[in-house]
Design an enzyme around this catalytic site. Sequence first.
Site, short mmCIF file in Angstrom:
data_model
loop_
_atom_site.label_atom_id
_atom_site.label_comp_id
_atom_site.label_asym_id
_atom_site.label_seq_id
_atom_site.Cartn_x
_atom_site.Cartn_y
_atom_site.Cartn_z
N LYS A 27 0.83 -1.22 0.00
CA LYS A 27 0.00 0.00 0.00
C LYS A 27 0.86 1.27 0.00
O LYS A 27 0.68 2.15 -0.84
CB LYS A 27 -0.88 -0.04 1.25
CG LYS A 27 -1.56 1.23 1.65
CD LYS A 27 -2.47 0.94 2.84
CE LYS A 27 -3.03 2.16 3.49
NZ LYS A 27 -2.08 2.84 4.38
N CYS A 121 -5.48 7.13 8.68
CA CYS A 121 -5.62 6.77 10.10
C CYS A 121 -5.37 7.98 10.99
O CYS A 121 -4.40 8.71 10.78
CB CYS A 121 -4.64 5.66 10.45
SG CYS A 121 -5.02 4.12 9.61
N GLN A 135 5.80 19.40 8.39
CA GLN A 135 7.02 18.90 7.75
C GLN A 135 6.92 19.03 6.23
O GLN A 135 7.91 19.31 5.56
CB GLN A 135 7.33 17.45 8.17
CG GLN A 135 6.37 16.37 7.70
CD GLN A 135 5.17 16.20 8.62
OE1 GLN A 135 4.63 17.17 9.14
NE2 GLN A 135 4.71 14.96 8.79
C1 LIG Z 1 9.13 7.74 10.39
C2 LIG Z 1 8.05 6.75 10.42
O1 LIG Z 1 8.24 5.70 11.01
N1 LIG Z 1 6.94 7.05 9.74
C3 LIG Z 1 5.68 6.31 9.80
C4 LIG Z 1 4.57 7.34 9.61
O2 LIG Z 1 4.76 7.96 8.36
P1 LIG Z 1 4.08 9.36 8.04
O3 LIG Z 1 4.73 9.76 6.76
O4 LIG Z 1 2.62 9.28 8.11
O5 LIG Z 1 4.52 10.31 9.23
P2 LIG Z 1 5.89 11.07 9.48
O6 LIG Z 1 7.00 10.12 9.23
O7 LIG Z 1 5.89 12.33 8.71
O8 LIG Z 1 5.80 11.39 11.05
C5 LIG Z 1 6.05 10.36 11.97
C6 LIG Z 1 6.26 10.92 13.36
O9 LIG Z 1 7.19 11.96 13.37
C7 LIG Z 1 6.64 13.11 13.97
N2 LIG Z 1 7.23 14.27 13.30
C8 LIG Z 1 7.14 14.39 11.96
C9 LIG Z 1 7.69 15.49 11.36
C10 LIG Z 1 8.32 16.45 12.14
O10 LIG Z 1 8.81 17.48 11.64
N3 LIG Z 1 8.39 16.31 13.44
C11 LIG Z 1 7.85 15.23 14.05
O11 LIG Z 1 7.95 15.15 15.26
C12 LIG Z 1 5.16 12.98 13.74
O12 LIG Z 1 4.41 13.72 14.69
C13 LIG Z 1 5.00 11.51 13.97
O13 LIG Z 1 4.98 11.23 15.35
O14 LIG Z 1 3.33 6.70 9.69
C14 LIG Z 1 3.10 5.75 8.63
C15 LIG Z 1 1.69 5.21 8.83
O15 LIG Z 1 1.60 4.63 10.09
C16 LIG Z 1 4.15 4.66 8.73
O16 LIG Z 1 3.99 3.76 7.68
C17 LIG Z 1 5.55 5.25 8.71
O17 LIG Z 1 6.50 4.22 8.94
C1 LIG Z 2 -1.45 4.29 9.15
C2 LIG Z 2 -1.54 3.64 8.01
O1 LIG Z 2 -1.82 4.15 6.82
P1 LIG Z 2 -2.12 5.65 6.35
O2 LIG Z 2 -0.83 6.36 6.40
O3 LIG Z 2 -2.62 5.42 4.96
O4 LIG Z 2 -3.17 6.24 7.24
C3 LIG Z 2 -1.30 2.17 7.93
O5 LIG Z 2 -1.19 1.67 6.78
O6 LIG Z 2 -1.22 1.51 9.00
#
Ligand SMILES: CC(=O)N[C@H]1[C@@H](OP(=O)(O)OP(=O)(O)OC[C@H]2O[C@@H](n3ccc(=O)[nH]c3=O)[C@H](O)[C@@H]2O)O[C@H](CO)[C@@H](O)[C@@H]1O
Ligand SMILES: C=C(OP(=O)(O)O)C(=O)O
Length: 451
Positions: A27, A121, A135
């Site tokens: 996905k 989610c 970010q």
């Molecule tokens: C790094 C990581 O493992 N990312 C996960 C995150 O990606 P996703 O891309 O959704 O989220 P980000 O990696 O951007 O953020 C992850 C975490 O970092 C924090 N954050 C982000 C940017 C910033 O400037 N400062 C900060 O503190 C966010 O609040 C959060 O707690 O969720 C997805 C859905 O569950 C997972 O598939 C990814 O593996």
């Molecule tokens: C959190 C998830 O997905 P999404 O970033 O699409 O919300 C997930 O695949 O577990």
Amino acid sequence: MTTSSSPVLLVRGGHELSGDVRVSGFKHAFVTVLAGALTGRSTVTVDNCPDIEETRVLLALARSFGVRVRGGGRTVSVDPSGLTEHALDPRLVDRVHGAVYLLPALLARFGQVRLPAAGGCRIGDAASGARPVHQYAEVLRRFGAEVATGQDGSLTVRADRMTACELDLRDWTADRELRTGPLYSGATKMAILAAASARGTTRLRHPYPKPDVTELVRLLDATGRPARYTPEGDLLIEGRPDGGHGRPVRHELVSDLIEVVTWATAAALTGGKVRLTGLTPGRLAAGLAPEIAVARDMGLSWHPTARSLVLTGEPPSAAADITVASHGIYSDSQPFFMLLATLGPGVSHIRETVWRRRFTHVPELRRLGADIEVVDAEARVLGGHPPSRPGQSVVGRDLRSTAALLLAALAVPGRARVYGSEHLVRGYEDLVGDLVRLGARIRTESHEDGG
Ligand SMILES: CC(=O)N[C@H]1[C@@H](OP(=O)(O)OP(=O)(O)OC[C@H]2O[C@@H](n3ccc(=O)[nH]c3=O)[C@H](O)[C@@H]2O)O[C@H](CO)[C@@H](O)[C@@H]1O
Ligand SMILES: C=C(OP(=O)(O)O)C(=O)O
């Protein structure tokens, strides 16, 4: 119990699962590969596409921009040459998180774009569960864009041209002390997608290392936007404002890593024998390395070395000590490891450093008989207390917690009701149907049927 009108899953647990399941494409990688394709000129045919809601919604958005989409199901071709519209339909954007990554393609082509608040989610640290967008804004500014963020999580972006830059993904760390490390996935993906169309060569230091990123890098390189890792692990992307060479390209997606974790958990919980087929072994094993290492420490063998993998339903033989982190196991895998830990011996510790509040499954698992405590984003799971209490109702509040609760219900010798099935369609082709084919007893009941 829940305001959703999606069906309730009536589970009668205690039955072994056995048989074959074909794992779909990943996905998260579909999202980045589609977004990358739209920044280019090539027709991209994606094989091993996951036929899930996320895919359908993103392709509907692509069509709404004028992109020609052919095929469907597991093989989809997108021809971005007709991309002439940049309005993002908020009703579609609201249904998936992946819509945020369509922004760079639209920005490069039209010089401006408004991205309504994205869905997905609700696992963010805010009380509402909203996920951060700052970010993305910061990254796009580095490429010369003007960005305004709305209170609701929307972004309005303008850039007459994007210019390559050098950036260290550690800069997007709000808290330098976070054990998660600096490798934020959202910032990395947005930067790579912006770099693809920017003038000049972008250097990204400390890029997020997971397959959702490496698949995108492969796609950019194949479509004429040269992208490579340096020996130090930096990522260099030569931007092509003209969109690259324009020749057609095929891309087979890596298997869905989290689906593999889901099935491995299902086999262990029900004591069955499940054979996973259609795997992309090399890239899957590389992406799943942290999960495979934790499974090995727990006495489980999950190593995918061929296009199929047999999972025998052994319970874990050791407790786990897990830190969920960007360079460690996926946060998306965490609910499954928690469930496995309830089966094993001893006390397991699971620290969630990515989404520190992603524990909504804990009270539900406790209702089914698990013994779990959470203090400061760390769960302590007492083994030997697997889900075992019949007659309970549990509510899944996001994709993976719902899947884990459904598996937990299958381990209960007796009846359980699982709410939240609406979340499953975004990430699994037909999880309930596949489980039933393997011997699970699950009936669906609409709220009207059941009251
Ligand atoms: C790094 C990581 O493992 N990312 C996960 C995150 O990606 P996703 O891309 O959704 O989220 P980000 O990696 O951007 O953020 C992850 C975490 O970092 C924090 N954050 C982000 C940017 C910033 O400037 N400062 C900060 O503190 C966010 O609040 C959060 O707690 O969720 C997805 C859905 O569950 C997972 O598939 C990814 O593996
Ligand atoms: C959190 C998830 O997905 P999404 O970033 O699409 O919300 C997930 O695949 O577990």
